[in-house]
Design an enzyme around this catalytic site. Structure first.
Site, PDB file in Angstrom:
ATOM      1  CB  THR A  36      -1.352  -0.232   1.728  1.00 55.01           C
ATOM      2  OG1 THR A  36      -1.555   1.175   1.000  1.00 55.01           O
ATOM      3  CG2 THR A  36       0.021   0.216   2.397  1.00 55.01           C
ATOM      4  CG  HIS A  83       5.172 -11.282  16.985  1.00 60.29           C
ATOM      5  ND1 HIS A  83       5.842 -12.211  16.665  1.00 60.29           N
ATOM      6  CD2 HIS A  83       5.054 -10.091  17.675  1.00 60.29           C
ATOM      7  CE1 HIS A  83       6.745 -11.810  17.640  1.00 60.29           C
ATOM      8  NE2 HIS A  83       6.429 -10.410  18.332  1.00 60.29           N
TER       9      HIS A  83
END
Length: 430
Positions: free
Chosen positions: A348, A401
């Site tokens: 993006t 994560h």
């Protein structure tokens, strides 16, 4: 007579919202003519007529939510006016004979005996007030006593327009005469009647905007999202573009932008760190051996992420052409579901709007997204003695994560940085 049916639109889409009818009842349509536009979570679709005819009935209105297979209208071979004529005739009450045509006298024993004319139905409301059916219905709906309505008819009959006029006049009188406050209660001014009122505009959230909002919240609630940052010296890329852009445009008929460099760099980094190109499915990690890169594009209805397929097999010109084509389709609202489905990683670019730094949100079920930002001249220490102004760009990697460790995310982003700062190395990443 045939139904206008909401067609199947893909496995993940079960409903949509009617955004606009392009026809109205009574319109003649040919086979293949577009009847309405349907807004879904991902794309807008046009529903066409399966056969020629006349739109007899519109069953669902603009703004209604409809499901796959539902009938939203009817198409017939006759005219809408002819269809409705029979219903209107069946429900119309017969008129009472007029006094001019009713016999006022009969012969009895050779003499004329006067016979009273049959009484005209009064349409009274029970209180002696004569009113039309539509006037009585409107009075009931608005809670108006017909005896208080002043009709304009010379015979004292009350019509619908008289009720409307009375209601408006009564509202004006009520507004002009404030009611006294109740005893013992302090008077609290209403916000609507303060010295001034602040204007507001209420807009209904589009289906796509609502879906974007839902998915972004879900991404933050379900993923252990973390962001790491780095910066890229864009000097080498700007130099390549300056020297090569004219010949590139002449040869390939497309501009040499930044996205092809970043796409190539991301593919090279994904090959070295395959976990960033994976997704979580239950208790399993799905490692993807292909590189379909989503490119976030800002469109009128909201952000969409069309996908450049097999980016690792494409050259710079092919990547630029794919991105330009997808961006054009996004802005003209002509993307197909195939353009949006899948994707293994997303890029993006907030820099085109002037963003200097941001933390992009994951495009689930992907586990990584790269954010590009504005190129800004900043003083950079070249060595212990020299400082130079360099065109620098901050880049950000948001990652899940749960399956990507911090060290792996940092090394992935450093790899992207190194590849971008040495554009010739990108030729080896195909």
């Amino acid at each position: 007579m045939s139904d206008i049916i909401v067609p199947a639109m893909g496995e993940s889409i079960t409903e949509g919202t009617i955004s606009k009818w392009l026809v109205k009842e009574g319109d003649s349509v040919g086979q293949g003519d577009v009847l309405l536009e349907l807004e879904t979570d991902k794309v807008n679709l046009e529903i066409s007529a399966e056969e020629a005819g006349v739109v007899q009935k519109i069953l669902r209105q603009e703004g209604d939510t409809v499901v796959i297979g539902e009938a939203v209208g009817l198409i017939g071979s006759g005219s809408a006016e002819a269809t409705g004529a029979g219903e209107a005739a069946a429900t119309q009450a017969p008129e009472a004979p007029s006094a001019a045509t009713s016999p006022a006298s009969v012969e009895s024993g050779g003499k004329a005996v006067e016979k009273p004319a049959p009484p005209i139905p009064s349409n009274s409301d029970g209180n002696g007030q004569t009113a039309s059916p539509s006037a009585r219905k409107l009075a009931r709906e608005r809670g108006i006593n017909l005896e208080q309505v002043q009709g304009k008819d010379p015979l004292g009959r009350v019509f619908q327009e008289d009720v409307k006029t009375h209601n408006s006049a009564e509202a004006s009188r009520t507004a002009s005469v404030p009611s006294p406050p109740a005893a013992g209660k302090p008077v609290t001014p209403s916000p609507a009647h303060t010295e001034y009122s602040k204007p507001v505009e209420r807009q209904r959230m589009s289906r796509r905007r609502a879906t974007i909002a839902k998915r972004l919240v879900e991404a933050q609630q379900t993923a252990a999202m973390l962001t790491t940052f780095n910066e890229v010296d864009m000097t080498a890329i700007l130099d390549v573009r300056k020297r090569r852009k004219d010949k590139f445009k002449e040869k390939h008929d497309v501009g040499l932008g930044f996205m092809s460099f970043f796409t190539k760099a991301v593919v090279g980094a994904l090959k070295r760190f395959p976990m960033v190109n994976a997704e979580i499915n239950g208790d399993d990690i799905v490692l993807k051996k292909y590189y379909d890169i989503g490119i976030a594009v800002s469109a009128k209805e909201g952000l969409v992420v069309p996908v450049v397929r097999d980016a690792d097999r494409l050259g710079f010109a092919e990547i630029e052409k794919s991105i330009a084509d997808l961006a054009s389709k996004a802005r003209s609202n002509s993307l197909s579901l195939a353009d949006l489905q899948g994707g293994t990683f997303t890029i993006t670019n907030g820099g085109i709007f002037g963003s200097l730094l941001s933390t992009p949100i994951l495009n689930t079920p992907q586990v990584g997204i790269l954010g590009m930002h504005k190129i800004q001249l900043r003083p950079i220490a070249i060595d212990e003695e020299r400082m130079e102004n360099r065109p620098m760009m901050y880049i950000a990697l948001s990652y899940d994560h749960r399956i990507i460790d911090g060290s792996e995310a940092v090394r992935f982003l450093v790899t992207v940085k190194e590849l971008l700062e040495d554009p010739e190395s990108l030729l080896l990443e195909g």
